[in-house]
Design a protein around this motif. Sequence first.
Motif, PDB file in Angstrom:
ATOM      1  N   LEU A   1     -13.820  28.864   2.747  1.00 56.50           N
ATOM      2  CA  LEU A   1     -14.889  28.348   1.906  1.00 56.50           C
ATOM      3  C   LEU A   1     -15.891  27.542   2.727  1.00 56.50           C
TER       4      LEU A   1
ATOM      5  N   LEU B   1     -19.805  24.662  -7.560  1.00 62.74           N
ATOM      6  CA  LEU B   1     -18.732  23.960  -6.850  1.00 62.74           C
ATOM      7  C   LEU B   1     -19.032  22.472  -6.844  1.00 62.74           C
TER       8      LEU B   1
ATOM      9  N   ALA C   1     -15.332  31.688  -5.781  1.00 67.96           N
ATOM     10  CA  ALA C   1     -16.524  31.599  -4.940  1.00 67.96           C
ATOM     11  C   ALA C   1     -16.371  32.454  -3.686  1.00 67.96           C
TER      12      ALA C   1
ATOM     13  N   ARG D   1     -24.928  32.316  -5.394  1.00 68.77           N
ATOM     14  CA  ARG D   1     -24.924  30.947  -5.903  1.00 68.77           C
ATOM     15  C   ARG D   1     -23.679  30.792  -6.766  1.00 68.77           C
ATOM     16  N   VAL D   2     -22.928  29.734  -6.506  1.00 72.56           N
ATOM     17  CA  VAL D   2     -21.706  29.451  -7.251  1.00 72.56           C
ATOM     18  C   VAL D   2     -21.691  27.977  -7.631  1.00 72.56           C
TER      19      VAL D   2
ATOM     20  N   GLU E   1     -16.693  36.096  -4.637  1.00 75.39           N
ATOM     21  CA  GLU E   1     -18.095  36.447  -4.910  1.00 75.39           C
ATOM     22  C   GLU E   1     -18.878  36.624  -3.618  1.00 75.39           C
TER      23      GLU E   1
ATOM     24  N   SER F   1     -24.688  23.703  -8.147  1.00 73.04           N
ATOM     25  CA  SER F   1     -24.875  25.079  -7.721  1.00 73.04           C
ATOM     26  C   SER F   1     -24.997  25.093  -6.207  1.00 73.04           C
TER      27      SER F   1
END
Length: 95
Positions: free
Chosen positions: A57, A12, A86, A9-10, A89, A16
């Motif tokens: 992405l 952006l 992101a 979970r990031v 990760e 989330s």
Amino acid sequence: MNAMRGEVRVELVGQSRTLCLTLGALAQMEAGLGVRGMAALAERMAVMSAGDLLVVLAALLRGGGEVELADGLAGASVDARAAALAVAEAFKAAV
């Protein structure tokens, strides 16, 4: 979120979001970056442009089920640093 699947979970675009490196995401990256094979993908990702970052992405977002954002990513206000973090990760979670 399913950590066993490699999901992360990031934050952006103010929310989330879930990213996941799936086989489909890898295939989308290869196609979007015009490369064939993991070695060529890794080489290309070592010198990514902003457009390349958007391709990667978007593929990771689709892998995480965030299709709506992935499809509208080019028009979204995405912070470049947040996007790069992101992606990092998501790849880290996949190992």
